[in-house]
Every structure is written in structure tokens, then in C-alpha cells.
Write a protein that holds these residues in place. Structure first.
Motif, PDB file in Angstrom:
ATOM      1  N   GLU A  58       0.833  -1.206   0.000  1.00  0.00           N
ATOM      2  CA  GLU A  58       0.000   0.000   0.000  1.00  0.00           C
ATOM      3  C   GLU A  58       0.869   1.259   0.000  1.00  0.00           C
ATOM      4  OE1 GLU A  58      -3.219   2.317   2.874  1.00  0.00           O
ATOM      5  OE2 GLU A  58      -2.607   0.283   3.402  1.00  0.00           O
ATOM      6  N   ALA A  59       1.901   1.274   0.831  1.00  0.00           N
ATOM      7  CA  ALA A  59       2.780   2.443   0.918  1.00  0.00           C
ATOM      8  C   ALA A  59       3.534   2.674  -0.385  1.00  0.00           C
ATOM      9  CB  ALA A  59       3.763   2.271   2.077  1.00  0.00           C
ATOM     10  N   GLU A  60       4.083   1.612  -0.961  1.00  0.00           N
ATOM     11  CA  GLU A  60       4.879   1.751  -2.183  1.00  0.00           C
ATOM     12  C   GLU A  60       4.033   2.117  -3.397  1.00  0.00           C
ATOM     13  OE1 GLU A  60       7.132  -1.873  -2.406  1.00  0.00           O
ATOM     14  OE2 GLU A  60       8.350  -1.317  -0.680  1.00  0.00           O
ATOM     15  N   LEU A  62       1.988   4.577  -3.369  1.00  0.00           N
ATOM     16  CA  LEU A  62       1.823   6.029  -3.321  1.00  0.00           C
ATOM     17  C   LEU A  62       2.882   6.708  -4.186  1.00  0.00           C
ATOM     18  CD1 LEU A  62       1.251   6.387   0.528  1.00  0.00           C
ATOM     19  CD2 LEU A  62      -0.484   6.610  -1.278  1.00  0.00           C
ATOM     20  N   VAL A  65       7.006   7.150  -3.435  1.00  0.00           N
ATOM     21  CA  VAL A  65       7.382   6.243  -2.351  1.00  0.00           C
ATOM     22  C   VAL A  65       7.993   4.982  -2.948  1.00  0.00           C
ATOM     23  CG1 VAL A  65       6.551   4.916  -0.363  1.00  0.00           C
ATOM     24  CG2 VAL A  65       5.553   7.155  -0.876  1.00  0.00           C
ATOM     25  N   ALA A  81      10.302   8.068   1.149  1.00  0.00           N
ATOM     26  CA  ALA A  81       9.460   9.029   0.445  1.00  0.00           C
ATOM     27  C   ALA A  81      10.372  10.125  -0.092  1.00  0.00           C
ATOM     28  CB  ALA A  81       8.423   9.619   1.391  1.00  0.00           C
ATOM     29  N   ALA A  85       6.926  13.596  -2.314  1.00  0.00           N
ATOM     30  CA  ALA A  85       5.977  12.892  -1.444  1.00  0.00           C
ATOM     31  C   ALA A  85       5.943  13.549  -0.064  1.00  0.00           C
ATOM     32  CB  ALA A  85       6.345  11.416  -1.331  1.00  0.00           C
ATOM     33  N   ASP A  88       3.824  16.632  -0.006  1.00  0.00           N
ATOM     34  CA  ASP A  88       2.388  16.409  -0.199  1.00  0.00           C
ATOM     35  C   ASP A  88       1.756  16.033   1.141  1.00  0.00           C
ATOM     36  OD1 ASP A  88      -0.061  14.724  -0.682  1.00  0.00           O
ATOM     37  OD2 ASP A  88       0.393  15.262  -2.778  1.00  0.00           O
ATOM     38  N   GLU A  90      -1.146  14.983   2.046  1.00  0.00           N
ATOM     39  CA  GLU A  90      -1.937  13.753   2.082  1.00  0.00           C
ATOM     40  C   GLU A  90      -1.053  12.503   2.084  1.00  0.00           C
ATOM     41  OE1 GLU A  90      -5.097  11.417  -0.722  1.00  0.00           O
ATOM     42  OE2 GLU A  90      -5.314  13.594  -0.570  1.00  0.00           O
ATOM     43  N   ILE A  91      -0.046  12.474   1.221  1.00  0.00           N
ATOM     44  CA  ILE A  91       0.845  11.309   1.160  1.00  0.00           C
ATOM     45  C   ILE A  91       1.616  11.169   2.466  1.00  0.00           C
ATOM     46  CG2 ILE A  91       2.881  10.316   0.027  1.00  0.00           C
ATOM     47  CD1 ILE A  91       1.841  11.619  -2.593  1.00  0.00           C
ATOM     48  N   ARG A  94      -0.644   9.869   5.183  1.00  0.00           N
ATOM     49  CA  ARG A  94      -0.953   8.436   5.034  1.00  0.00           C
ATOM     50  C   ARG A  94       0.214   7.585   5.496  1.00  0.00           C
ATOM     51  NH1 ARG A  94      -3.535   7.035  -0.601  1.00  0.00           N
ATOM     52  NH2 ARG A  94      -3.649   4.996   0.393  1.00  0.00           N
ATOM     53  N   LEU A  95       1.429   7.967   5.112  1.00  0.00           N
ATOM     54  CA  LEU A  95       2.605   7.215   5.540  1.00  0.00           C
ATOM     55  C   LEU A  95       2.768   7.277   7.058  1.00  0.00           C
ATOM     56  CD1 LEU A  95       5.090   8.264   2.734  1.00  0.00           C
ATOM     57  CD2 LEU A  95       4.112   5.979   3.076  1.00  0.00           C
TER      58      LEU A  95
END
Length: 109
Positions: A58-60, A62, A65, A81, A85, A88, A90-91, A94-95
Motif C-alpha cells: 500500500e505504501a509503495e 503512493l 514512495v 518518500a 511525497a 504532499d 496527504e501522502i 498516510r505514511l
């Protein structure tokens, strides 16, 4: 060690008054820890997040990332990141959420 102090402040603000929060210089970065376990770090204008192996895919996925590579070896459970990234909101959020969820399951060191 060079890192973006503005980005460090951004992460400090995002982490707020997290119980057990600390900072340490390691891996050539400024790292943020929860009860002695690394959550994330800053190297230059980029970041390093400990998402755990379960969240790597999921992380990769983005933008900006990628797997974390150190000394020619992939660091299990970590992603890097790039500066875009990290810029950003939002990114980065999320991370950070993934890293906080993972480190919440770890015993204190």
C-alpha cells in the motif's frame, strides 16, 4: 547530518504530544521514535517511514514512495518518500498513519 528543519517541524507538529515520543539521530537521519521504536525519519528533504511489512504494498503504491535501501540492502518494513511525497500533505499523512499504526503494536524498548 543534513535534514530539512522545516520538515522536522512539520513532523513534530503532526506527532504532537504522542506518549513516549522521542528524537534520535540514526541511519544518517533525524528519527522520531515511540517508546524507543522508530516511527519515521528525515534524510535531506526525503523521509523514511516504518510501515511494517504488511503495509509495504500500500505504501509503495503512493507517488514518490519506494522501498528503503540502505547499504545496498532493502530495509524490511521501511519505505522511503522522496521530497515531492514529503511535500504532499496527504501522502505524508498516510505514511505517518501507517507508521503509527505499526509502531503502536510494538513493545517498548
Amino acid at each position: 547530518m543534513a535534514y530539512d528543519e522545516g520538515l522536522a517541524e512539520t513532523l513534530r507538529d503532526a506527532l504532537g504530544a504522542l506518549p513516549g515520543l522521542g528524537e534520535k539521530r540514526m541511519f544518517g537521519a533525524l528519527c522520531f521514535l515511540r517508546d524507543g521504536n522508530m516511527i519515521c525519519g528525515i534524510r535531506g528533504a526525503g523521509g523514511l517511514f516504518r510501515t511494517g511489512k504488511e503495509a509495504l504494498e500500500e505504501a509503495e503504491a503512493l507517488p514518490g514512495v519506494a522501498p528503503a535501501i540502505m547499504g545496498g540492502r532493502r530495509m524490511g518494513g521501511f519505505v522511503e518518500a522522496d521530497e515531492y511525497a514529503m511535500a504532499d500533505d496527504e501522502i505524508r499523512a498516510r505514511l505517518l498513519d501507517m507508521a503509527l499504526a505499526f509502531t503502536a503494536m510494538l513493545p517498548p524498548k
